[in-house]
Enzyme design. Structure first.
Site, mmCIF file in Angstrom:
data_model
loop_
_atom_site.group_PDB
_atom_site.id
_atom_site.type_symbol
_atom_site.label_atom_id
_atom_site.label_comp_id
_atom_site.label_asym_id
_atom_site.label_seq_id
_atom_site.Cartn_x
_atom_site.Cartn_y
_atom_site.Cartn_z
ATOM 1 N N CYS A 150 4.511 -13.638 56.610
ATOM 2 C CA CYS A 150 4.571 -12.616 55.689
ATOM 3 C C CYS A 150 3.307 -12.132 54.845
ATOM 4 O O CYS A 150 2.544 -11.276 55.353
ATOM 5 C CB CYS A 150 5.584 -13.070 54.657
ATOM 6 S SG CYS A 150 6.451 -11.827 53.472
ATOM 7 N N GLU A 172 10.483 -14.821 58.693
ATOM 8 C CA GLU A 172 10.226 -15.855 57.797
ATOM 9 C C GLU A 172 11.380 -16.481 57.064
ATOM 10 O O GLU A 172 12.521 -15.562 57.025
ATOM 11 C CB GLU A 172 9.276 -15.265 56.668
ATOM 12 C CG GLU A 172 9.015 -16.154 55.425
ATOM 13 C CD GLU A 172 8.217 -15.409 54.294
ATOM 14 O OE1 GLU A 172 8.305 -14.336 53.979
ATOM 15 O OE2 GLU A 172 7.547 -16.020 53.760
ATOM 16 N N LYS A 181 2.065 -21.407 56.256
ATOM 17 C CA LYS A 181 1.733 -20.302 55.527
ATOM 18 C C LYS A 181 0.495 -20.702 54.740
ATOM 19 O O LYS A 181 0.274 -21.740 54.021
ATOM 20 C CB LYS A 181 2.724 -19.833 54.932
ATOM 21 C CG LYS A 181 2.381 -18.488 54.160
ATOM 22 C CD LYS A 181 3.785 -17.861 53.577
ATOM 23 C CE LYS A 181 3.574 -16.677 52.958
ATOM 24 N NZ LYS A 181 4.716 -15.982 52.326
HETATM 25 N N1 ING Z 1 6.509 -11.566 50.274
HETATM 26 C C1 ING Z 1 5.863 -10.440 49.942
HETATM 27 C C2 ING Z 1 4.774 -10.182 50.948
HETATM 28 O O1 ING Z 1 3.493 -10.423 50.940
HETATM 29 C C3 ING Z 1 4.523 -9.426 48.211
HETATM 30 C C4 ING Z 1 5.028 -10.554 48.560
HETATM 31 C C5 ING Z 1 5.126 -8.173 48.173
HETATM 32 C C6 ING Z 1 2.955 -9.166 48.144
HETATM 33 C C7 ING Z 1 4.759 -7.009 47.664
HETATM 34 C C8 ING Z 1 2.538 -8.161 47.782
HETATM 35 C C9 ING Z 1 3.223 -7.037 47.569
HETATM 36 O O2 ING Z 1 4.984 -9.236 52.030
HETATM 37 C C10 ING Z 1 6.177 -12.779 50.737
HETATM 38 N N2 ING Z 1 6.892 -13.693 51.153
HETATM 39 O O3 ING Z 1 4.995 -13.105 51.164
#
Ligand code: ING
Length: 311
Positions: free
Chosen positions: A172, A47, A127
């Protein structure tokens, strides 16, 4: 004849705010060349693979924000990547921040593209699940302002016939939601390509931090197995602008088993020969949707707040 795609999961280490697009593209091209040496057909990048993960900062100047976006793809700075891939006869997927225009207004997406061996963009995904928050939240060690900087997807989850199979993409946070894989599974996905930028620390839920690599693997392995498809998950990893990001790049078979994975948190390629015909062992038995899946019996899903459940 088995339908085998040899895939290179091209993990990136940190990208600094000061790193130029040209410098990053050099790293991506180095990945392409190693992938070619390893016999790959397709390379999967993370990403936002062209810049640092800029949603970690609260910015108000739109020109500064837009400096992290691509106005054209390929553009002058990314054309060398397309040229090298075409020269090497490699397909690739690439995550980046897309700035486009819709109905005369700017639109900004967290985007991934699928490019074939001839350098043609054959698929684009924007996304759906934008995590984080929209307003500045100073209590956080770092921000996660995807809801502020990106518009929500207008593509939804799609699949494309390519590389002799049916391929889908997500990005992601999408990988954490079972619907992501199922919507593509219902379209016959045999391989789902995804990149991620995931901080080790999640400010709203610090007690999850020690489980971040486990959760990363759990959701992708489940998605693969429950839809009888390959999943390729690729990290931008390491300590990026003082924010540790998880690695955990891996290639997962329809069985749910991880068959290749990176070991470190830098630029590292994990390679596997992925037999797309292995999907049938699950799609025609345990997860034969036509025979075993019963959406008509799942009961009323009361999405409305406070709606009374059925008696
Ligand atoms: N990053 C993270 C992901 O879903 C996140 C945000 C981190 C959500 C930890 C929940 C827990 O992997 C992105 N860019 O979506």
């Amino acid at each position: 004849m088995a339908r085998v795609i040899t895939v290179g999961a091209a993990q990136l280490g940190p990208i600094a705010r000061s790193d130029s697009r040209a410098r990053v593209v050099e790293r991506l091209i180095a990945h392409l060349r190693e992938a070619k040496r390893m016999g790959c057909d397709l390379v999967v990048f993370p990403e936002l693979a062209l810049t640092t993960f800029f949603p970690r900062w609260y910015m108000t100047d739109q020109a500064e924000i837009d400096s992290f976006f691509e106005r054209e793809m390929p553009g002058p700075e990314t054309q060398p990547l397309f040229d090298e891939a075409r020269l090497l006869r490699l397909g690739f997927s690439l995550g980046y921040a897309e700035l486009t225009e819709q109905d005369g207004r700017p639109a900004r997406f967290n985007t991934s593209i699928l490019v074939d061996r001839d350098g043609r963009i054959i698929g684009k995904y924007r996304k759906v699940h934008l995590p984080g928050h929209r307003e500045h939240e100073p209590w956080r060690r770092f921000q996660h302002l995807e809801k502020r900087y990106f518009d929500v997807s207008d593509t939804g989850f799609r699949v494309w016939r390519a590389f002799d199979g049916i391929l889908g993409m997500c990005i992601c946070n999408d990988r954490r939601w079972p619907e992501t894989y199922r919507v593509m599974g219902l379209q016959g996905a045999e391989m789902i390509l995804l990149g991620y930028n995931t901080p080790v620390h999640n400010p709203p839920a610090p007690d999850h931090d020690n489980l971040s690599l486990f959760h990363n693997q759990l959701v992708m392995q489940a998605g693969a197995y429950q839809n009888g498809c390959w999943v390729v998950g690729v990290a931008k990893a390491g300590d990026e602008e003082n924010v540790p990001m998880i690695g955990g790049t891996q290639i997962i078979a329809p069985s749910g088993m991880t068959v290749a994975a990176t070991r470190g948190d830098g630029d590292e390629l994990a390679v596997a020969a992925c037999d797309l015909d292995a999907c049938a062992s699950y799609k025609t038995t345990t997860f034969n949707f036509a025979v075993h899946r019963m959406p008509q019996h799942y009961g009323l899903i009361t999405e409305r707040k406070g709606a009374e459940p059925p008696p």
